[in-house]
Design a protein around this motif. Structure first.
Motif, short mmCIF file in Angstrom:
data_model
loop_
_atom_site.label_atom_id
_atom_site.label_comp_id
_atom_site.label_asym_id
_atom_site.label_seq_id
_atom_site.Cartn_x
_atom_site.Cartn_y
_atom_site.Cartn_z
N MET A 1 -5.30 -2.07 -13.26
CA MET A 1 -5.92 -1.84 -11.97
C MET A 1 -4.86 -1.94 -10.88
SD MET A 1 -9.07 -3.88 -10.16
CE MET A 1 -10.17 -3.30 -11.41
N PRO A 2 -4.76 -0.95 -10.00
CA PRO A 2 -3.76 -0.98 -8.92
C PRO A 2 -3.94 -2.19 -7.98
CG PRO A 2 -4.63 1.22 -9.18
CD PRO A 2 -5.48 0.31 -10.03
N ILE A 3 -2.82 -2.66 -7.47
CA ILE A 3 -2.79 -3.78 -6.52
C ILE A 3 -2.13 -3.28 -5.24
CG2 ILE A 3 -1.80 -6.05 -6.04
CD1 ILE A 3 -1.85 -6.52 -9.10
N GLN A 55 3.40 -4.84 9.62
CA GLN A 55 2.82 -4.94 8.28
C GLN A 55 3.66 -4.11 7.31
OE1 GLN A 55 -0.51 -2.47 7.22
NE2 GLN A 55 -1.52 -4.17 6.21
N PHE A 56 3.94 -4.69 6.16
CA PHE A 56 4.45 -3.94 5.02
C PHE A 56 3.27 -3.78 4.07
CE2 PHE A 56 8.98 -5.95 5.18
CZ PHE A 56 9.29 -5.19 6.29
N SER A 57 3.10 -2.60 3.55
CA SER A 57 2.07 -2.34 2.56
C SER A 57 2.68 -1.51 1.44
CB SER A 57 0.90 -1.58 3.20
OG SER A 57 -0.07 -1.24 2.23
N MET A 58 2.33 -1.85 0.21
CA MET A 58 2.81 -1.10 -0.95
C MET A 58 1.80 -1.24 -2.06
SD MET A 58 5.91 -3.72 -1.85
CE MET A 58 6.16 -4.13 -0.12
N VAL A 59 1.87 -0.33 -3.02
CA VAL A 59 0.93 -0.33 -4.13
C VAL A 59 1.71 -0.46 -5.44
CG1 VAL A 59 -0.80 1.06 -5.35
CG2 VAL A 59 -0.73 1.07 -2.84
N PHE A 60 1.12 -1.23 -6.35
CA PHE A 60 1.63 -1.36 -7.72
C PHE A 60 0.54 -0.92 -8.66
CE2 PHE A 60 3.74 -4.43 -5.04
CZ PHE A 60 5.07 -4.16 -5.30
N GLN A 61 0.89 -0.24 -9.71
CA GLN A 61 -0.11 0.29 -10.63
C GLN A 61 -0.83 -0.78 -11.43
OE1 GLN A 61 -1.55 3.32 -10.84
NE2 GLN A 61 -0.40 3.46 -8.91
N ALA A 65 3.61 -4.54 -12.99
CA ALA A 65 4.51 -3.93 -12.01
C ALA A 65 4.68 -4.84 -10.80
CB ALA A 65 3.98 -2.56 -11.59
N TYR A 66 3.60 -5.48 -10.38
CA TYR A 66 3.67 -6.39 -9.23
C TYR A 66 4.53 -7.60 -9.56
CZ TYR A 66 2.10 -9.60 -5.58
OH TYR A 66 2.05 -10.48 -4.54
N GLU A 89 6.62 -15.94 11.25
CA GLU A 89 5.28 -16.26 10.76
C GLU A 89 4.79 -15.07 9.94
OE1 GLU A 89 0.91 -17.49 12.60
OE2 GLU A 89 2.52 -16.89 13.95
N PHE A 90 3.98 -15.35 8.91
CA PHE A 90 3.43 -14.24 8.13
C PHE A 90 2.16 -14.66 7.39
CE2 PHE A 90 5.85 -16.41 4.89
CZ PHE A 90 5.17 -16.17 3.71
N GLN A 91 1.43 -13.66 6.98
CA GLN A 91 0.27 -13.80 6.09
C GLN A 91 0.43 -12.74 5.01
OE1 GLN A 91 -2.57 -15.92 6.15
NE2 GLN A 91 -1.28 -17.05 7.59
N GLU A 92 0.16 -13.12 3.78
CA GLU A 92 0.30 -12.19 2.65
C GLU A 92 -1.08 -11.98 2.04
OE1 GLU A 92 2.46 -12.24 -1.67
OE2 GLU A 92 3.57 -13.01 0.04
N TYR A 93 -1.40 -10.72 1.75
CA TYR A 93 -2.68 -10.37 1.15
C TYR A 93 -2.43 -9.38 0.02
CZ TYR A 93 -4.28 -12.15 5.64
OH TYR A 93 -4.49 -12.92 6.74
N ASP A 94 -3.08 -9.63 -1.12
CA ASP A 94 -2.97 -8.75 -2.26
C ASP A 94 -4.38 -8.34 -2.67
OD1 ASP A 94 -0.11 -8.94 -2.54
OD2 ASP A 94 -0.47 -10.98 -3.20
N PHE A 95 -4.64 -7.04 -2.72
CA PHE A 95 -5.97 -6.54 -2.96
C PHE A 95 -6.03 -5.66 -4.19
CE2 PHE A 95 -5.72 -7.09 1.67
CZ PHE A 95 -6.82 -7.91 1.89
N ALA A 96 -7.11 -5.82 -4.96
CA ALA A 96 -7.45 -4.90 -6.04
C ALA A 96 -8.84 -4.38 -5.72
CB ALA A 96 -7.44 -5.61 -7.38
N GLU A 97 -9.13 -3.19 -6.19
CA GLU A 97 -10.43 -2.58 -5.91
C GLU A 97 -11.56 -3.46 -6.43
OE1 GLU A 97 -12.67 1.54 -6.99
OE2 GLU A 97 -10.54 1.62 -6.49
N ALA A 98 -12.58 -3.62 -5.61
CA ALA A 98 -13.74 -4.46 -5.98
C ALA A 98 -14.69 -3.72 -6.89
CB ALA A 98 -14.48 -4.91 -4.73
#
Length: 98
Positions: A1-3, A55-61, A65-66, A89-98
């Motif tokens: 599942m992509p992240i 914001q940096f945003s990127m996708v891993f398959q 890969a992540y 300062e930063f906040q990190e978020y990692d999302f996978a499809e619900a």
């Protein structure tokens, strides 16, 4: 599942400065050179509701890969040499499809 990996952050450098431009350009060059990084984007905050300016945003398959990205020497060096001293300062978020 992509992240989708996202990091929202504020630099120690003034907005519009040469240092800010260099950090963002160097981040793009370093992070996109790592295998598995897809759809890399740099965005600028436009709302006054947050002082986290970029914001940096990127996708891993997939998770493999992540994890490979997280452990990659280029990522580890970027975090140590650039991120830690230049990000206030930063906040990190990692999302996978619900």
């Amino acid at each position: 599942m992509p992240i989708q990996h996202t990091v929202v952050f504020r630099l120690t450098h003034p907005a519009g400065s040469d240092e800010e431009r260099a950090f963002l350009a160097d981040a793009r060059a370093a992070l996109t050179s790592i295998p598995g990084v897809e759809d890399f984007r740099i965005s600028r905050q436009v709302s006054a509701k947050s002082d986290l300016a970029h914001q940096f945003s990127m996708v891993f398959q997939d998770d493999a890969a992540y994890q490979s990205y997280n452990d990659h020497p280029t990522h580890v060096a970027f975090v140590a040499d650039r991120w830690v001293p230049e990000v206030a300062e930063f906040q990190e978020y990692d999302f996978a499809e619900a």
